[in-house]
Structures are given as structure tokens and as C-alpha cells.
Design a protein around this motif. Structure first.
Motif, PDB file in Angstrom:
ATOM      1  N   GLU A 181       0.752  -1.246  -0.025  1.00 32.30           N
ATOM      2  CA  GLU A 181      -0.072   0.173  -0.201  1.00 32.30           C
ATOM      3  C   GLU A 181       0.865   1.212  -0.017  1.00 32.30           C
ATOM      4  O   GLU A 181       0.473   2.294  -0.768  1.00 32.30           O
ATOM      5  N   GLU A 182       1.963   1.403   0.728  1.00 28.13           N
ATOM      6  CA  GLU A 182       2.740   2.421   0.841  1.00 28.13           C
ATOM      7  C   GLU A 182       3.347   2.924  -0.447  1.00 28.13           C
ATOM      8  O   GLU A 182       3.050   4.019  -0.920  1.00 28.13           O
ATOM      9  N   VAL A 183       3.978   2.059  -1.126  1.00 29.13           N
ATOM     10  CA  VAL A 183       4.714   2.370  -2.514  1.00 29.13           C
ATOM     11  C   VAL A 183       3.607   2.780  -3.520  1.00 29.13           C
ATOM     12  O   VAL A 183       3.665   3.321  -4.260  1.00 29.13           O
ATOM     13  N   ILE A 184       2.552   2.103  -3.454  1.00 26.82           N
ATOM     14  CA  ILE A 184       1.397   2.186  -4.411  1.00 26.82           C
ATOM     15  C   ILE A 184       0.827   3.365  -4.364  1.00 26.82           C
ATOM     16  O   ILE A 184       0.558   4.292  -5.056  1.00 26.82           O
ATOM     17  N   ARG A 185       0.607   3.929  -2.976  1.00 26.03           N
ATOM     18  CA  ARG A 185       0.072   5.338  -2.743  1.00 26.03           C
ATOM     19  C   ARG A 185       0.965   6.294  -3.191  1.00 26.03           C
ATOM     20  O   ARG A 185       0.564   7.411  -3.539  1.00 26.03           O
ATOM     21  N   GLU A 186       2.398   6.070  -2.850  1.00 31.94           N
ATOM     22  CA  GLU A 186       3.149   6.876  -3.239  1.00 31.94           C
ATOM     23  C   GLU A 186       3.211   7.307  -4.978  1.00 31.94           C
ATOM     24  O   GLU A 186       3.332   8.319  -5.476  1.00 31.94           O
ATOM     25  N   PHE A 187       3.123   6.089  -5.603  1.00 36.32           N
ATOM     26  CA  PHE A 187       2.502   6.397  -7.149  1.00 36.32           C
ATOM     27  C   PHE A 187       1.421   7.028  -7.515  1.00 36.32           C
ATOM     28  O   PHE A 187       1.438   8.038  -8.282  1.00 36.32           O
ATOM     29  N   LEU A 188       0.248   6.744  -6.745  1.00 41.91           N
ATOM     30  CA  LEU A 188      -0.804   7.536  -6.816  1.00 41.91           C
ATOM     31  C   LEU A 188      -0.684   8.982  -6.674  1.00 41.91           C
ATOM     32  O   LEU A 188      -1.199   9.911  -7.462  1.00 41.91           O
ATOM     33  N   GLN A 189      -0.067   9.273  -5.354  1.00 39.61           N
ATOM     34  CA  GLN A 189       0.032  10.669  -5.151  1.00 39.61           C
ATOM     35  C   GLN A 189       1.056  11.438  -6.141  1.00 39.61           C
ATOM     36  O   GLN A 189       0.645  12.614  -6.461  1.00 39.61           O
ATOM     37  N   ALA A 190       1.869  10.683  -6.907  1.00 33.71           N
ATOM     38  CA  ALA A 190       2.530  11.364  -7.881  1.00 33.71           C
ATOM     39  C   ALA A 190       1.818  11.728  -9.005  1.00 33.71           C
ATOM     40  O   ALA A 190       1.985  12.750  -9.829  1.00 33.71           O
ATOM     41  N   VAL A 191       0.770  10.812  -9.399  1.00 31.87           N
ATOM     42  CA  VAL A 191      -0.198  11.181 -10.382  1.00 31.87           C
ATOM     43  C   VAL A 191      -1.072  12.273 -10.165  1.00 31.87           C
ATOM     44  O   VAL A 191      -1.094  13.248 -11.022  1.00 31.87           O
ATOM     45  N   VAL A 192      -1.350  12.579  -8.879  1.00 30.50           N
ATOM     46  CA  VAL A 192      -2.141  13.610  -8.464  1.00 30.50           C
ATOM     47  C   VAL A 192      -1.298  14.852  -8.612  1.00 30.50           C
ATOM     48  O   VAL A 192      -1.808  15.887  -9.032  1.00 30.50           O
ATOM     49  N   ASP A 193      -0.206  14.794  -7.836  1.00 27.97           N
ATOM     50  CA  ASP A 193       0.497  16.023  -8.008  1.00 27.97           C
ATOM     51  C   ASP A 193       1.133  16.433  -9.405  1.00 27.97           C
ATOM     52  O   ASP A 193       1.329  17.713  -9.526  1.00 27.97           O
ATOM     53  N   GLU A 194       1.380  15.548 -10.034  1.00 30.17           N
ATOM     54  CA  GLU A 194       1.704  16.000 -11.578  1.00 30.17           C
ATOM     55  C   GLU A 194       0.575  16.164 -12.387  1.00 30.17           C
ATOM     56  O   GLU A 194       0.834  16.483 -13.758  1.00 30.17           O
ATOM     57  N   ASP A 195      -0.594  15.912 -12.084  1.00 27.35           N
ATOM     58  CA  ASP A 195      -1.803  16.259 -12.715  1.00 27.35           C
ATOM     59  C   ASP A 195      -1.984  15.766 -13.870  1.00 27.35           C
ATOM     60  O   ASP A 195      -2.458  16.202 -14.930  1.00 27.35           O
ATOM     61  N   ILE A 196      -1.640  14.377 -13.984  1.00 23.52           N
ATOM     62  CA  ILE A 196      -1.745  13.476 -14.983  1.00 23.52           C
ATOM     63  C   ILE A 196      -2.954  12.355 -14.703  1.00 23.52           C
ATOM     64  O   ILE A 196      -3.651  12.608 -13.798  1.00 23.52           O
TER      65      ILE A 196
END
Length: 277
Positions: A181-196
């Protein structure tokens, strides 16, 4: 915002070597299934043969043929009421030097949409895992999602494709997203932060553990975190256009997603999530 529309943003042509059917047949199937917009996303040419060559992706010499094919189909499909957009499925890989020829292609052509895919089953990534002594499933999976996050942050891609494909093709024996969960959420947060966007890829229901990409638990986290979605059938033959959309779109709506996205000229477009009552 477009009303009463549906889109399929991931399909291939025979130039990749493992798809079948004339491209206009994909458009006809889209019209039959009330899909208004389709985006063709054949695999981008890659010079290093470890990414797979004949039977996996078109050659660099075929790229112009691809652009002409998609353009001609777009003209024909207007009569069907279907808009055909020209995208490309680009590679994600931890060694930036191997992506430089790909970057030249992306810079030279005006694609509507660029998918980012880390094909964990390709020899390129299998060798990377072996060379970096990633032997255990848990290490392979964590590495994969960290590299997806790096891909998000590279700025190359509009949406990250089939984002848990490492679970298929025998790369790992066991995949439980709750254990990562931790590493997957880091990926998901990057998607949000980069707005893709992140892709929901319905072809997962046809292989491996017969579950949508990404796993429904990952989709729960994505909904909670505000991830934007594209959707694609990953069609390799006309019958697959829009496959399982009638099941997956209501499921996405139930999880709290209200919109879908697609790209025209690398600019994100939004439509209401189909599948509502």
C-alpha cells in the motif's frame, strides 16, 4: 464537459505484430457499441531489442505508415460518427539512456495522447530486476511501482497504462496490493501531484487473475486520493473495443469516480462517467 459520450483510449494496429483486423473495423465496432471517440496507441518503436522487436512493436521505418493509417481511418470513421485520435504507447524504464531515442520520436510527432507503460514482462525489465538482485516478489513489485512513480514525474506521459501489469505473465507469483500500500500510494500521489491520469485497462479481465487493471483495491485508494482516470480496452482485435465497459464503468461510479478523461492534442478532455442510472 461533453454529455452522453463514451471513449476508448487504448487500442492497437497490425503494425505491432500481435494485433488483428483492419483499423476501420475497430471504428465500426466503436460505433456499434456507442463509443464516440477512440484513440489508437500502438507500441512506440524502440531501438534496444530487449524491449521486443518484430511481433511486439512496429519498427521506426513503419512509424510513418502508422501515422498515415490512423489519419486515413480517422477520415473514414467520420461517416460512422466516430472520432479517431492518434496516440502512442510509450515505454517506462529505469535507465533514462535507453529512452533517449524514444524521446526523439515523442518530440518529433504531434500525438494526441501518450500512454506510459512499464512492461515488466519484457526482457529489458526482467534483466534489470536480475541485474539489481531483485529476486523476491515483494522487491520486484516495490521496484516496479517506484519506477512507475519516476515515470509519472518524468513529464513524458499523459496517463499511466495498466498500472499493475507486473501481476501478470509470470513475473511474480503473488500480488496482493494491500501488502504494498505505501509504495502504491506514493505512485498514486505522484499522479495527483503531476496532474496526469491513470488508466483503467479492462484487458486485465481476460488474462492472469482475470481482474481489471489496476486491482479494485488500488482503485479505492485512487478514488480517495483524487486520481483522474482514462479508460482503455487495450484492444488487439475489433471485438475487444469497449470490452467490459458495461461492467467496469458502473463499478467506477460506485467507487466515487464521476468523470473520465481522454486527450486531444495532449490536452486533457473530460466527460461524465458513463454507467449511471
Amino acid at each position: 464537459m461533453d454529455l452522453g459520450m463514451n471513449v476508448d483510449s487504448h487500442m492497437h494496429t497490425t503494425l505491432c505484430g500481435h494485433a488483428a483486423g483492419e483499423l476501420i473495423e475497430y471504428a465500426k465496432m466503436a460505433a456499434e457499441r456507442e463509443i464516440n471517440i477512440i484513440t489508437i496507441t500502438c507500441h512506440i518503436p524502440m531501438l534496444w531489442e530487449a524491449f521486443g522487436q518484430a511481433g511486439i512493436r512496429m519498427s521506426l521505418e513503419q512509424l510513418d505508415d502508422y501515422l498515415v493509417l490512423v489519419g486515413d481511418t480517422a477520415e473514414q470513421a467520420k461517416l460512422l460518427g466516430v472520432e479517431v485520435l492518434c496516440g502512442i504507447e510509450a515505454e517506462v524504464y529505469p535507465d533514462e539512456a535507453e529512452l533517449e531515442p524514444m524521446d526523439e520520436i515523442l518530440a518529433a510527432h504531434d500525438f494526441d495522447f501518450v500512454l506510459g507503460s512499464l512492461h515488466a514482462q519484457c526482457r529489458s525489465y526482467i534483466d534489470w530486476l536480475a541485474n539489481n538482485k531483485a529476486k523476491k516478489d515483494t522487491v520486484k513489485i516495490d521496484s516496479y511501482f517506484r519506477h512507475l512513480k519516476d515515470g509519472v514525474e518524468s513529464g513524458r506521459y499523459d496517463s499511466m497504462s495498466h498500472p499493475d501489469v507486473i501481476r501478470t505473465y509470470g513475473v511474480v507469483n503473488h500480488f496482493n496490493p494491500a501488502e504494498h500500500e505505501e509504495v502504491i500510494r506514493e505512485f498514486l500521489q505522484a499522479v495527483v501531484d503531476e496532474d496526469i491520469c491513470m488508466e483503467v485497462n479492462t484487458s486485465g479481465l481476460t488474462k492472469g487473475d482475470y481482474e481489471v487493471h489496476p486491482d479494485p483495491l488500488i482503485l479505492d485508494w485512487a478514488s480517495e486520493m483524487g486520481v483522474k482516470l482514462t479508460i482503455g480496452s487495450d484492444s488487439h482485435h475489433p471485438q475487444s473495443v469497449g470490452q467490459f465497459f458495461d461492467v467496469i464503468q458502473p463499478m467506477l461510479r460506485d467507487k466515487g469516480f464521476t468523470d473520465l478523461h481522454y486527450f486531444r492534442g495532449r490536452q486533457r478532455q473530460v466527460i461524465p462517467m458513463p454507467g449511471g442510472s
